[in-house]
Write an enzyme that holds these catalytic residues in place. Structure first.
Site, mmCIF file in Angstrom:
data_model
loop_
_atom_site.group_PDB
_atom_site.id
_atom_site.type_symbol
_atom_site.label_atom_id
_atom_site.label_comp_id
_atom_site.label_asym_id
_atom_site.label_seq_id
_atom_site.Cartn_x
_atom_site.Cartn_y
_atom_site.Cartn_z
ATOM 1 N N HIS A 192 -1.513 0.043 -11.914
ATOM 2 C CA HIS A 192 -2.390 0.388 -10.792
ATOM 3 C C HIS A 192 -3.653 -0.430 -10.916
ATOM 4 O O HIS A 192 -4.120 -0.681 -12.026
ATOM 5 C CB HIS A 192 -2.729 1.892 -10.845
ATOM 6 C CG HIS A 192 -3.296 2.418 -9.569
ATOM 7 N ND1 HIS A 192 -4.629 2.309 -9.257
ATOM 8 C CD2 HIS A 192 -2.710 3.058 -8.529
ATOM 9 C CE1 HIS A 192 -4.831 2.860 -8.069
ATOM 10 N NE2 HIS A 192 -3.690 3.316 -7.597
ATOM 11 N N ASP A 245 3.521 6.776 -7.153
ATOM 12 C CA ASP A 245 4.784 6.484 -6.476
ATOM 13 C C ASP A 245 6.010 6.611 -7.369
ATOM 14 O O ASP A 245 7.131 6.556 -6.889
ATOM 15 C CB ASP A 245 4.745 5.054 -5.916
ATOM 16 C CG ASP A 245 3.800 4.956 -4.741
ATOM 17 O OD1 ASP A 245 3.823 5.878 -3.917
ATOM 18 O OD2 ASP A 245 3.048 3.979 -4.663
ATOM 19 N N HIS A 264 0.839 -1.198 0.000
ATOM 20 C CA HIS A 264 0.000 0.000 0.000
ATOM 21 C C HIS A 264 0.881 1.257 0.000
ATOM 22 O O HIS A 264 1.112 1.856 -1.042
ATOM 23 C CB HIS A 264 -0.945 -0.081 1.201
ATOM 24 C CG HIS A 264 -2.033 0.950 1.223
ATOM 25 N ND1 HIS A 264 -2.241 1.854 0.214
ATOM 26 C CD2 HIS A 264 -2.989 1.218 2.154
ATOM 27 C CE1 HIS A 264 -3.271 2.624 0.522
ATOM 28 N NE2 HIS A 264 -3.736 2.268 1.692
HETATM 29 N N1 ACO Z 1 5.681 -4.234 -14.250
HETATM 30 C C1 ACO Z 1 5.567 -5.218 -15.173
HETATM 31 N N2 ACO Z 1 4.411 -5.841 -15.463
HETATM 32 C C2 ACO Z 1 3.332 -5.436 -14.806
HETATM 33 C C3 ACO Z 1 3.372 -4.414 -13.827
HETATM 34 C C4 ACO Z 1 4.599 -3.808 -13.557
HETATM 35 N N3 ACO Z 1 4.715 -2.839 -12.663
HETATM 36 N N4 ACO Z 1 2.133 -4.234 -13.314
HETATM 37 C C5 ACO Z 1 1.346 -5.088 -13.954
HETATM 38 N N5 ACO Z 1 2.057 -5.818 -14.837
HETATM 39 C C6 ACO Z 1 1.520 -6.816 -15.789
HETATM 40 C C7 ACO Z 1 1.135 -8.105 -15.066
HETATM 41 O O1 ACO Z 1 2.202 -9.008 -15.069
HETATM 42 C C8 ACO Z 1 -0.026 -8.563 -15.912
HETATM 43 O O2 ACO Z 1 0.475 -9.127 -17.084
HETATM 44 P P1 ACO Z 1 -0.221 -10.454 -17.737
HETATM 45 O O3 ACO Z 1 -1.668 -10.085 -17.895
HETATM 46 O O4 ACO Z 1 0.498 -10.690 -18.999
HETATM 47 O O5 ACO Z 1 -0.002 -11.533 -16.716
HETATM 48 C C9 ACO Z 1 -0.733 -7.282 -16.317
HETATM 49 O O6 ACO Z 1 0.306 -6.285 -16.305
HETATM 50 C C10 ACO Z 1 -1.875 -6.864 -15.404
HETATM 51 O O7 ACO Z 1 -1.376 -6.699 -14.092
HETATM 52 P P2 ACO Z 1 -2.106 -7.175 -12.751
HETATM 53 O O8 ACO Z 1 -1.057 -7.668 -11.813
HETATM 54 O O9 ACO Z 1 -3.264 -8.041 -13.059
HETATM 55 O O10 ACO Z 1 -2.690 -5.798 -12.228
HETATM 56 P P3 ACO Z 1 -3.201 -5.527 -10.749
HETATM 57 O O11 ACO Z 1 -4.281 -4.546 -10.868
HETATM 58 O O12 ACO Z 1 -3.491 -6.786 -10.009
HETATM 59 O O13 ACO Z 1 -1.900 -4.903 -10.042
HETATM 60 C C11 ACO Z 1 -0.339 -3.366 -9.190
HETATM 61 C C12 ACO Z 1 -1.720 -3.570 -9.851
HETATM 62 C C13 ACO Z 1 -0.234 -4.258 -7.906
HETATM 63 C C14 ACO Z 1 -0.194 -1.906 -8.769
HETATM 64 C C15 ACO Z 1 0.756 -3.758 -10.193
HETATM 65 O O14 ACO Z 1 0.639 -2.963 -11.355
HETATM 66 C C16 ACO Z 1 2.161 -3.649 -9.618
HETATM 67 O O15 ACO Z 1 2.637 -4.583 -8.975
HETATM 68 N N6 ACO Z 1 2.869 -2.492 -9.839
HETATM 69 C C17 ACO Z 1 4.177 -2.263 -9.291
HETATM 70 C C18 ACO Z 1 4.070 -1.870 -7.804
HETATM 71 C C19 ACO Z 1 3.570 -0.456 -7.632
HETATM 72 O O16 ACO Z 1 4.035 0.487 -8.290
HETATM 73 N N7 ACO Z 1 2.610 -0.280 -6.694
HETATM 74 C C20 ACO Z 1 2.056 1.045 -6.363
HETATM 75 C C21 ACO Z 1 0.610 1.150 -6.712
HETATM 76 S S1 ACO Z 1 0.043 2.782 -6.343
HETATM 77 C C22 ACO Z 1 -0.312 2.785 -4.707
HETATM 78 O O17 ACO Z 1 -0.532 1.807 -4.066
HETATM 79 C C23 ACO Z 1 -0.375 4.109 -3.952
#
Ligand code: ACO
Length: 427
Positions: A306, A362, A267
């Site tokens: 996100h 972020d 988070h």
């Molecule tokens: N880098 C590379 N690939 C990614 C990333 C990333 N940062 N984020 C998502 N993907 C890919 C996933 O692997 C997935 O690919 P696929 O469909 O081929 O398997 C696709 O994009 C969809 O991603 P999900 O994981 O289903 O998206 P979800 O909504 O569950 O996750 C999250 C969102 C957790 C923020 C994710 O994008 C992530 O881990 N980002 C990096 C961490 C981050 O920056 N977090 C801060 C969020 S903002 C906040 O909390 C204030």
């Protein structure tokens, strides 16, 4: 077109007509669906609440597909550009921007409540020299509850208002004390001649300068950062504030719980991961190599993607611009070049375009905090100061909402059936 949903239970052949309101059906309407009369009735299963509206809210609107964020209808871009954080606080809590008179009264009230009881100092001094500042923040907010026993009268609007003022006023003080503790520096008392953000910077950075004046650019930067972090509808910590608050506990205890939720790396901790990633990449020319690793699923591009935004996070755009302004004062963070190159390449690359992965809030915020020389462990505390306002606005809305009840989900029990206790010696 009828605003109803017809559900047919193929176990019984019976059909049910459920009303649709705001594109939503009421989960309790499913309870009537049973095979036999003595059954409990159908429930809905939604771990992580991915498709469950837990409340009706009039505070924050997000359109993740379009990259829109509005507080009480006002675009975040306009508020960040033109409002002060305390105006935004009044807007979020009361629903309307304040008049000049209302605002001056509010600023005065917040300003005169910035001090904390002297015992809070000894409480904080009891922490180890290397205590995590977020842990100190959470504990000290919870401890405030013991100083204001009257705060438990949460159904009284005047009492609620008094606690909200206290919390908004005191969280920067507690945060700054936690910071000074971690640096081995004496705590600095609040300065009531400064603005909300100016006072915070003074409590953080002033070392023995009686007339310390915060740099106006950094002061403004903090007002913007607090505004950008102020609310984001029903995220993990806000849902925690509402859930804990629904037991009608005092707001200090509920807010400590919300801050604890924010402490988690999924988070409030992602911006630190961005810094680790940028440091690991090391230089601009290594960016293509890193992108290749991400595409091979060997790494995540931190600060990208996100759950809600499938477009550029509007807060990221504002923070990116702000970073350039801050770096003119602090000097450029050498990691900025790597971040810009990462963004440039990722936004053109099919892997990221196809998955709608854009920079989130972020991606650039950590760079600003690092340039200001904040330790990485302090970043979630900075987040918590701004978010306090959103937690309080949502807490008040929850208490005023006649449809709200104590948060108490159901479960699908998959454990053992009834069985008899076997004494230890027979096992
Ligand atoms: N880098 C590379 N690939 C990614 C990333 C990333 N940062 N984020 C998502 N993907 C890919 C996933 O692997 C997935 O690919 P696929 O469909 O081929 O398997 C696709 O994009 C969809 O991603 P999900 O994981 O289903 O998206 P979800 O909504 O569950 O996750 C999250 C969102 C957790 C923020 C994710 O994008 C992530 O881990 N980002 C990096 C961490 C981050 O920056 N977090 C801060 C969020 S903002 C906040 O909390 C204030």
């Amino acid at each position: 077109m009828a605003d109803t949903l017809t559900v047919t239970d193929n176990r019984t052949g019976k059909s049910y007509e459920l009303p649709i309101s705001h594109g939503t059906v009421n989960a309790m309407d499913f309870r009537q669906i049973k095979v036999t009369d003595d059954e409990f009735g159908m429930m809905v299963y939604d771990p992580g609440y991915k498709n469950t509206a837990s409340c009706k809210s009039r505070i924050t609107f997000i359109d993740g597909e379009k990259g829109i964020l509005r507080y009480r209808g006002y675009p975040i871009e306009q508020l960040a550009e033109r409002a002060t954080f305390l105006e935004v606080a009044q807007l979020l809590i009361n629903g309307e921007l304040p008049t000049r008179e209302q605002h001056e009264k509010f600023v005065e009230e917040v300003t005169v409540h910035t001090f904390v009881h002297e015992n809070m100092k000894s409480f904080l001094e009891g922490f180890r020299y290397d205590a995590n500042p977020m842990s100190m923040f959470i504990s000290s907010v919870a401890a405030l509850s013991s100083f204001y026993p009257e705060a438990k009268d949460v159904l009284d609007e005047e009492c609620r208002r008094a606690q909200m003022i206290r919390l908004i006023a005191k969280v920067p003080t507690l945060a700054a004390f936690a910071y000074r503790h971690s640096q081995g520096l004496p705590y600095v008392y609040p300065r009531n001649d400064l603005s909300y953000s100016g006072n915070f910077l003074a409590m953080i950075f002033n070392i023995n300068q009686p007339n310390y004046q915060p740099h106006p650019t950094l002061e403004r930067a903090f007002d913007v950062l607090f505004t950008l972090h102020a609310d984001h509808e029903q995220n993990c910590s806000t849902s925690t504030m509402r859930a804990v608050g629904s037991s009608q506990v005092d707001p200090y205890s509920a807010l400590a719980a919300a801050a604890a939720a924010l402490y988690g790396p999924l988070h409030g901790g992602a911006n630190r991961m961005v810094l680790y990633m940028l440091e690991e990449i090391g230089s601009k020319d290594k960016v293509p190599e890193f992108i290749k690793k991400v595409k091979n699923r060997e790494a995540l591009l931190m600060g990208f993607g996100h759950r809600v935004y499938k477009n550029y996070d509007p807060r990221a755009r504002i923070i990116k611009k702000l970073a350039h302004e801050v770096f003119e004062i602090t000097g450029v963070n050498p990691l900025l070049d790597i971040a810009l190159e990462l963004e440039r390449i990722a936004l053109e690359d099919e892997f990221f375009v196809k998955r709608k992965l854009y920079p989130n809030v972020d991606f650039y915020s950590g760079l600003i905090y690092q340039a200001m020389k904040f330790p990485i462990d302090f970043y979630p505390v900075l987040f918590a100061i701004g978010r306090t306002v959103g937690w309080l606005a949502q807490w008040r809305e929850m208490l005023l909402d006649k449809e709200q009840k104590i948060a108490r989900p159901r479960q699908i029990y998959l454990g053992e059936g009834a069985r008899d206790y076997v004494p230890l010696e027979e096992r």
